[in-house]
Write an enzyme that holds these catalytic residues in place. Sequence first.
Site, PDB file in Angstrom:
ATOM      1  N   ARG A 177     -13.179  -8.472  -0.849  1.00  0.00           N
ATOM      2  CA  ARG A 177     -12.289  -8.434   0.325  1.00  0.00           C
ATOM      3  C   ARG A 177     -11.750  -7.004   0.534  1.00  0.00           C
ATOM      4  NH1 ARG A 177      -6.838  -6.665   1.289  1.00  0.00           N
ATOM      5  NH2 ARG A 177      -5.991  -7.828   3.018  1.00  0.00           N
ATOM      6  N   VAL A 178     -11.804  -6.524   1.757  1.00  0.00           N
ATOM      7  CA  VAL A 178     -11.254  -5.206   2.067  1.00  0.00           C
ATOM      8  C   VAL A 178     -10.208  -5.366   3.162  1.00  0.00           C
ATOM      9  CG1 VAL A 178     -11.777  -2.891   2.930  1.00  0.00           C
ATOM     10  CG2 VAL A 178     -13.402  -4.034   1.423  1.00  0.00           C
ATOM     11  N   GLY A 179      -9.065  -4.713   2.996  1.00  0.00           N
ATOM     12  CA  GLY A 179      -8.002  -4.783   4.000  1.00  0.00           C
ATOM     13  C   GLY A 179      -8.041  -3.603   4.946  1.00  0.00           C
ATOM     14  N   ASP A 180      -6.901  -3.293   5.524  1.00  0.00           N
ATOM     15  CA  ASP A 180      -6.821  -2.233   6.527  1.00  0.00           C
ATOM     16  C   ASP A 180      -6.747  -0.827   5.917  1.00  0.00           C
ATOM     17  OD1 ASP A 180      -4.250  -3.153   5.522  1.00  0.00           O
ATOM     18  OD2 ASP A 180      -3.413  -1.566   6.786  1.00  0.00           O
ATOM     19  N   THR A 240       0.860  -1.190   0.000  1.00  0.00           N
ATOM     20  CA  THR A 240       0.000   0.000   0.000  1.00  0.00           C
ATOM     21  C   THR A 240       0.883   1.223   0.000  1.00  0.00           C
ATOM     22  OG1 THR A 240      -1.671  -1.128   1.318  1.00  0.00           O
ATOM     23  CG2 THR A 240      -1.708   1.280   1.378  1.00  0.00           C
ATOM     24  N   THR A 281       1.241  -0.753   6.113  1.00  0.00           N
ATOM     25  CA  THR A 281       1.231  -1.630   4.954  1.00  0.00           C
ATOM     26  C   THR A 281       1.577  -3.039   5.420  1.00  0.00           C
ATOM     27  OG1 THR A 281       2.142  -2.031   2.736  1.00  0.00           O
ATOM     28  CG2 THR A 281       3.633  -1.051   4.338  1.00  0.00           C
ATOM     29  N   GLY A 282       1.068  -4.015   4.700  1.00  0.00           N
ATOM     30  CA  GLY A 282       1.299  -5.400   5.109  1.00  0.00           C
ATOM     31  C   GLY A 282       0.008  -6.177   5.009  1.00  0.00           C
TER      32      GLY A 282
HETATM   33  N1  ASP Z   1      -2.495  -3.663   3.732  1.00  0.00           N
HETATM   34  C1  ASP Z   1      -2.945  -3.926   2.388  1.00  0.00           C
HETATM   35  C2  ASP Z   1      -4.147  -4.822   2.429  1.00  0.00           C
HETATM   36  O1  ASP Z   1      -4.189  -5.731   3.234  1.00  0.00           O
HETATM   37  C3  ASP Z   1      -1.893  -4.537   1.521  1.00  0.00           C
HETATM   38  C4  ASP Z   1      -0.488  -4.076   1.784  1.00  0.00           C
HETATM   39  O2  ASP Z   1      -0.266  -2.969   2.241  1.00  0.00           O
HETATM   40  O3  ASP Z   1       0.456  -4.834   1.553  1.00  0.00           O
HETATM   41  O4  ASP Z   1      -5.018  -4.654   1.620  1.00  0.00           O
END
Ligand code: ASP
Length: 317
Positions: free
Chosen positions: A179-182, A151, A202-203
């Site tokens: 699907r939704v992330g953080d 991200t 990010t992650g």
């Molecule tokens: N955090 C983001 C998500 O889970 C992906 C990322 O930053 O690597 O959608």
Amino acid sequence: MSWGIIATWRMALEGIEVSSEKISKGMSAGDIVESVVKAVEDYPLYKSVGYGGLPNENCEVELDAAFMDGNSLSIGAVAGIKDFKNPVSMAKRLSEEKYNCFLVGTGAEEYGDENGFERKNMLTERAISFYNKRKKAIKEKGLSPYDGHDTVGVVALDIEGTMAVATSTSGLFMKKRGRVGDSPISGSGFYVDSNIGGAAATGLGEDLMKGCVSYEIVRLMGEGHSPQDAADRTIMKLNNELIRRRGYAGDLSVVCMNNKGQWGVATNIKEFTFSVATSNEKPKVYITKNLEGKTVYEEADEEWLKGYIKKINKKVE
Ligand code: ASP
């Protein structure tokens, strides 16, 4: 008055280079974080954000983005949207709404159309090649479908003392539709308060959300911790808790800055990169080296920077 911009990953460097000049001349933190994120969204070779982003398991690019203003604490976000050029600009506009400031899927797309946001097919030939390659690898080698995600998250402090944060991502490669992330979730993917500071993550979104990491970092900075200490404490604690409770933790990385322009980073992965510029520091890329209770980092050298350009341009075979 001092200023600063810090962002996740090397991919933010070009945006930061252009924006440092503008922020030093008085551009607002809100406009700065938007323009740094837009530069990443528009660049086809950054494959986890915007145009050229990695598709979901149905080979569709679904995008998440958010914006927060550190003075008013206004938040805007979109999630799971397809075919808009700059999701971050929609998020920023939504932050001006009193109601309905976080929209998903078709509702967000309708808002985009009604408010004149530019449409664009965000799925590139290159992204399709990555998709086909991964499908094959999953089938033949049993590889995890969910490797490959990043991200862009940007925190800025302007010369008036205002802070803002913005994020944008295509989320997990091969994710389930919807699907939704953080990244668009307040407190997890981002948080900012001009009275204290801001953070972006990010992650693996599924794990970052378990610790509300961005809010936690801002909270700790508000209690007097330095940005570096707040970032390390938050990431170490979540990493250790997850390992203790269930044996493993996904990738967790953060950048943060306080309202004096001091910054910090933390990660639990081997190589997390970030880009930063402040009134005292030219735009630079740093590479974090490890997690040893305290995150260590060093400036990326010429060789690394050249290797990076080579890597992102490499033909997908
Ligand atoms: N955090 C983001 C998500 O889970 C992906 C990322 O930053 O690597 O959608």
